[in-house]
Design an enzyme around this catalytic site. Structure first.
Site, PDB file in Angstrom:
ATOM      1  CD  GLU A  43      -2.510   1.314   2.683  1.00 57.22           C
ATOM      2  OE1 GLU A  43      -2.820   2.438   3.125  1.00 57.22           O
ATOM      3  OE2 GLU A  43      -2.781   0.254   3.287  1.00 57.22           O
ATOM      4  NE  ARG A  47      -0.135   8.672   5.059  1.00 51.64           N
ATOM      5  CZ  ARG A  47       0.057   7.984   6.168  1.00 51.64           C
ATOM      6  NH1 ARG A  47       1.209   8.085   6.818  1.00 51.64           N
ATOM      7  NH2 ARG A  47      -0.873   7.175   6.630  1.00 51.64           N
ATOM      8  CB  THR A  71      -3.452   8.314   2.307  1.00 57.36           C
ATOM      9  OG1 THR A  71      -2.502   7.545   3.057  1.00 57.36           O
ATOM     10  CG2 THR A  71      -3.793   9.544   3.131  1.00 57.36           C
ATOM     11  CE  LYS A 131      -6.014   2.156   7.147  1.00 52.12           C
ATOM     12  NZ  LYS A 131      -5.153   2.965   6.270  1.00 52.12           N
TER      13      LYS A 131
END
Length: 215
Positions: A43, A47, A71, A131
């Site tokens: 993953e 960011r 994200t 998640k």
């Protein structure tokens, strides 16, 4: 409503490395090291400015890796991530507009939740795996145990505050398919280019047992 199921992907390894890449080159080398160590799902968090380009490079240059985007906080990031080559998507939380957009995604999605109400709402929308984030901060293993009784159909990939000291407790829960973690790719090791250390950490993590997928 039947949405793409992440379970088959998560069956490949007990840990999904959650990585923040400083550059495209570092992302590719990191993905190679993690895949070599037995953790093919990676993953890449959105960011850093290099994230989408790194996802594209990993998808093109590391055939043993299954790269996803983490994200994912806005609907516009969904198509950008998929166009880059992301094969799964992960969000830290899931407000209604994002949830609706993710439900239309053609790839497996793990939307983030932190409470029973959020988990129930997402499950009702058809998301098969959620998640739990930030896992340790919102109750961790105790919360997962509490949810298992009244909500036995929920399945999770907890992330946040998980490391070598507590990962076994998470993977021992039957409603946990895998965990997400950054400890297998320490930022110092990435900065120093210590790929051997990352291969070793990945190998150790790949050997962890989990109740959801009995050996």
């Amino acid at each position: 409503m039947s949405l793409p199921d992440p379970s088959l992907l998560l069956a490949r390894a007990p840990v999904v490395p959650v990585v923040t890449v400083p550059s495209v080159a570092a992302g590719v080398k990191l993905a190679r090291a993690l895949a070599e160590g037995g953790l093919p799902l990676i993953e890449v968090t959105l960011r850093t400015p290099a994230a989408l380009e790194a996802i594209a490079a990993i998808a093109a240059e590391v055939p043993d890796a299954i790269v996803g985007a983490g994200t994912v906080t806005r609907p516009d990031l969904i198509q950008k991530s998929i166009d880059a080559g992301a094969r799964f998507l992960v969000s830290p939380g899931c407000p209604p507009a994002l949830a609706e957009a993710l439900a239309e995604a053609p790839v497996p999605v793990m939307p983030g939740c932190a409470t029973a109400t959020e988990a129930m709402a997402l499950h009702a929308m058809g998301f098969p795996v959620l998640k739990l984030f930030p896992a340790e901060a919102v109750g961790g293993v105790n919360l997962l145990k509490s949810l298992a009784g009244p909500l036995p159909d929920l399945r999770f990939c907890p992330t946040g505050g998980i490391g070598p000291g507590n990962v076994g407790s998470y993977l021992a829960q039957p409603n946990v398919l895998a965990v997400g973690g950054s400890w297998v790719a320490p930022s110092e090791a990435v900065t120093m280019g210590d790929w051997e250390q990352i291969v070793a950490l990945a190998k150790a993590a790949a050997k962890l047992h989990r109740a959801a997928f009995p050996m």
